[in-house]
Design an enzyme around this catalytic site. Sequence first.
Site, PDB file in Angstrom:
ATOM      1  N   ARG A  83      10.141  11.453  20.604  1.00  0.00           N
ATOM      2  CA  ARG A  83       9.703  11.292  19.227  1.00  0.00           C
ATOM      3  C   ARG A  83       9.826   9.843  18.768  1.00  0.00           C
ATOM      4  O   ARG A  83       9.102   9.387  17.907  1.00  0.00           O
ATOM      5  CB  ARG A  83      10.540  12.201  18.319  1.00  0.00           C
ATOM      6  N   TYR A  84      10.825   9.141  19.311  1.00  0.00           N
ATOM      7  CA  TYR A  84      11.037   7.731  18.975  1.00  0.00           C
ATOM      8  C   TYR A  84      10.714   6.922  20.221  1.00  0.00           C
ATOM      9  O   TYR A  84      11.087   7.317  21.325  1.00  0.00           O
ATOM     10  CB  TYR A  84      12.496   7.503  18.561  1.00  0.00           C
ATOM     11  N   ARG A  87      13.733   6.053  22.673  1.00  0.00           N
ATOM     12  CA  ARG A  87      14.701   7.052  23.103  1.00  0.00           C
ATOM     13  C   ARG A  87      14.062   8.438  23.164  1.00  0.00           C
ATOM     14  O   ARG A  87      13.091   8.697  22.465  1.00  0.00           O
ATOM     15  CB  ARG A  87      15.940   7.061  22.207  1.00  0.00           C
ATOM     16  N   CYS A  96      25.382  27.605  24.372  1.00  0.00           N
ATOM     17  CA  CYS A  96      26.530  26.879  23.819  1.00  0.00           C
ATOM     18  C   CYS A  96      27.762  27.757  23.991  1.00  0.00           C
ATOM     19  O   CYS A  96      27.641  28.946  24.242  1.00  0.00           O
ATOM     20  CB  CYS A  96      26.330  26.597  22.339  1.00  0.00           C
ATOM     21  N   CYS A 100      26.659  27.790  16.301  1.00  0.00           N
ATOM     22  CA  CYS A 100      26.880  27.355  14.917  1.00  0.00           C
ATOM     23  C   CYS A 100      25.791  27.966  14.060  1.00  0.00           C
ATOM     24  O   CYS A 100      24.608  27.844  14.372  1.00  0.00           O
ATOM     25  CB  CYS A 100      26.781  25.837  14.802  1.00  0.00           C
ATOM     26  N   CYS A 103      22.876  25.727  13.126  1.00  0.00           N
ATOM     27  CA  CYS A 103      22.148  25.068  14.211  1.00  0.00           C
ATOM     28  C   CYS A 103      20.712  24.719  13.795  1.00  0.00           C
ATOM     29  O   CYS A 103      19.966  25.568  13.324  1.00  0.00           O
ATOM     30  CB  CYS A 103      22.104  25.960  15.439  1.00  0.00           C
ATOM     31  N   ARG A 105      18.421  23.767  15.867  1.00  0.00           N
ATOM     32  CA  ARG A 105      17.477  24.117  16.933  1.00  0.00           C
ATOM     33  C   ARG A 105      17.441  25.619  17.158  1.00  0.00           C
ATOM     34  O   ARG A 105      17.354  26.099  18.277  1.00  0.00           O
ATOM     35  CB  ARG A 105      17.850  23.405  18.232  1.00  0.00           C
ATOM     36  N   ASP A 267      18.991  20.283   8.077  1.00  0.00           N
ATOM     37  CA  ASP A 267      17.533  20.355   8.185  1.00  0.00           C
ATOM     38  C   ASP A 267      17.001  21.623   7.528  1.00  0.00           C
ATOM     39  O   ASP A 267      17.729  22.593   7.343  1.00  0.00           O
ATOM     40  CB  ASP A 267      17.120  20.327   9.664  1.00  0.00           C
ATOM     41  N   ASP A 304      16.666  13.996   8.459  1.00  0.00           N
ATOM     42  CA  ASP A 304      15.565  14.033   9.415  1.00  0.00           C
ATOM     43  C   ASP A 304      14.392  14.619   8.629  1.00  0.00           C
ATOM     44  O   ASP A 304      14.401  15.802   8.296  1.00  0.00           O
ATOM     45  CB  ASP A 304      15.951  14.925  10.608  1.00  0.00           C
ATOM     46  N   LYS A 311      14.139  10.213  11.299  1.00  0.00           N
ATOM     47  CA  LYS A 311      15.402  10.030  10.568  1.00  0.00           C
ATOM     48  C   LYS A 311      15.316   8.838   9.628  1.00  0.00           C
ATOM     49  O   LYS A 311      14.836   7.779  10.017  1.00  0.00           O
ATOM     50  CB  LYS A 311      16.526   9.775  11.563  1.00  0.00           C
TER      51      LYS A 311
HETATM   52  C1  LIG Z   1      18.052  11.887  16.547  1.00  0.00           C
HETATM   53  C2  LIG Z   1      17.186  11.834  17.688  1.00  0.00           C
HETATM   54  C3  LIG Z   1      17.256  10.759  18.580  1.00  0.00           C
HETATM   55  C4  LIG Z   1      18.289   9.654  18.448  1.00  0.00           C
HETATM   56  O1  LIG Z   1      18.196   8.946  17.259  1.00  0.00           O
HETATM   57  P1  LIG Z   1      19.265   7.810  16.907  1.00  0.00           P
HETATM   58  O2  LIG Z   1      18.929   7.470  15.496  1.00  0.00           O
HETATM   59  O3  LIG Z   1      19.045   6.676  17.843  1.00  0.00           O
HETATM   60  O4  LIG Z   1      20.629   8.386  17.063  1.00  0.00           O
HETATM   61  C5  LIG Z   1      16.368  10.757  19.632  1.00  0.00           C
HETATM   62  N1  LIG Z   1      15.446  11.723  19.799  1.00  0.00           N
HETATM   63  C6  LIG Z   1      15.352  12.754  18.957  1.00  0.00           C
HETATM   64  C7  LIG Z   1      14.301  13.782  19.193  1.00  0.00           C
HETATM   65  C8  LIG Z   1      16.226  12.854  17.877  1.00  0.00           C
HETATM   66  O5  LIG Z   1      16.138  13.908  17.051  1.00  0.00           O
HETATM   67  S1  SF4 Z   2      24.504  22.915  16.607  1.00  0.00           S
HETATM   68 FE1  SF4 Z   2      23.271  24.371  17.822  1.00  0.00          FE
HETATM   69  S2  SF4 Z   2      23.017  23.374  19.808  1.00  0.00           S
HETATM   70 FE2  SF4 Z   2      24.704  22.316  18.771  1.00  0.00          FE
HETATM   71  S3  SF4 Z   2      26.575  23.358  19.484  1.00  0.00           S
HETATM   72 FE3  SF4 Z   2      25.948  24.348  17.566  1.00  0.00          FE
HETATM   73  S4  SF4 Z   2      24.682  26.083  18.218  1.00  0.00           S
HETATM   74 FE4  SF4 Z   2      24.820  24.702  19.959  1.00  0.00          FE
END
Ligand SMILES: *Cc1c(COP(=O)(O)O)cnc(C)c1O
Ligand code: SF4
Length: 342
Positions: A83-84, A87, A96, A100, A103, A105, A267, A304, A311
């Site tokens: 996405r960036y 990175r 996990c 949580c 979460c 995701r 989020d 985000d 972000k």
């Molecule tokens: C948050 C995130 C990152 C890392 O972002 P930083 O601001 O450098 O910590 C990289 N990829 C994805 C998909 C993210 O959600």
């Molecule tokens: S936030 Fe989601 S992915 Fe991260 S430890 Fe908790 S349940 Fe697992």
Amino acid sequence: MIADRCALERKLQLTENERKWFDDPSSLPLLISAQMEKLIMPDDPDDPIRRQFVPDVRENIRIRSVDPLAEEEHSVTGRLIHRYEHRAALLTTDRCFSYCRHCFRRRFTGLESGPISTKEIRKAASYLKEHREIHELLLTGGDMFTLSDEHLDQLFDAIRDAREDLVLRLCTRAVASCPSRFDDKLMKLIEKYNHKGPLLLLTQFNHPRELTEESIAAVGKFLALSIPAFNQSVLLKGVNDSVDTLEELCNKLLYNRIKPYYLFQCDLVEGTEHLRVSVEKGLELEKELRKRVSGLAMPQYTIDLPEGGGKVILTTDYLDGREGDMLVFSTPDGQKRRYPAD
Ligand SMILES: *Cc1c(COP(=O)(O)O)cnc(C)c1O
Ligand code: SF4
């Protein structure tokens, strides 16, 4: 460990909202590791650890999108999110040690995908090989340390084989939720790969009570290998939405050599509505926290943005505007100061 209603009821008396979840459970499974179970105070229905791990019927409030960050759109292989520009994030598994309730995701965590396959590792490695603009790779999920040592060895080997120059972020909540995972055998493996290129530890501690003797010792094993540690917290209603709690958390993290990196605004994920703190309240907390802790103990309050906006950092703006050739600032305690504009 708690994985079903019976085990949960042996530990604590369910509130009405918690009981109702079992009649209409959300997709994120119930799983609480032995370590987190130990930390829950059974007699307190508002316990901050309980809020993070015991499911609640309010998870069924269905008003938001499930993938607000549009991670699926930015997936370049099944498991790699780019996405960036510089990175990328690799979803190593959907498992996990504890799930949580906040979460972000949820569309992925604890469902069917399971651990990354050999084929998927190969696909991700070849993408990384072709995309030299990526400097940092986040190994995330789920929790990468639910993978077996052999599986981790294979994963690290493939990534290092593709790219010697990548900075690898090991993103894990396991130091908090399953510190015993970090035994000598695993740490030997991490040491081996730490010689081949830089590793960073990214933890998630949301409440000062999660920083137990065991979890601090687990982080200490990474520090002993010269792997620095950074923490990403999530701002959560009833867990850490008070300045006193955040102050204690950040100071305790720094004291244990873990740099508070991000404090995330929750989020817009379906199922987390009841845990979300408003951005306005978050900004007030950020402002007050900044007065109380050192610059090093201060995390960046970050949101985000929906629909894959990325972000951005949220903070109080201390620059009020311009008067003639002077800029006007507010001091943190509300006074005015002037500084030449050019
Ligand atoms: C948050 C995130 C990152 C890392 O972002 P930083 O601001 O450098 O910590 C990289 N990829 C994805 C998909 C993210 O959600
Ligand atoms: S936030 Fe989601 S992915 Fe991260 S430890 Fe908790 S349940 Fe697992």
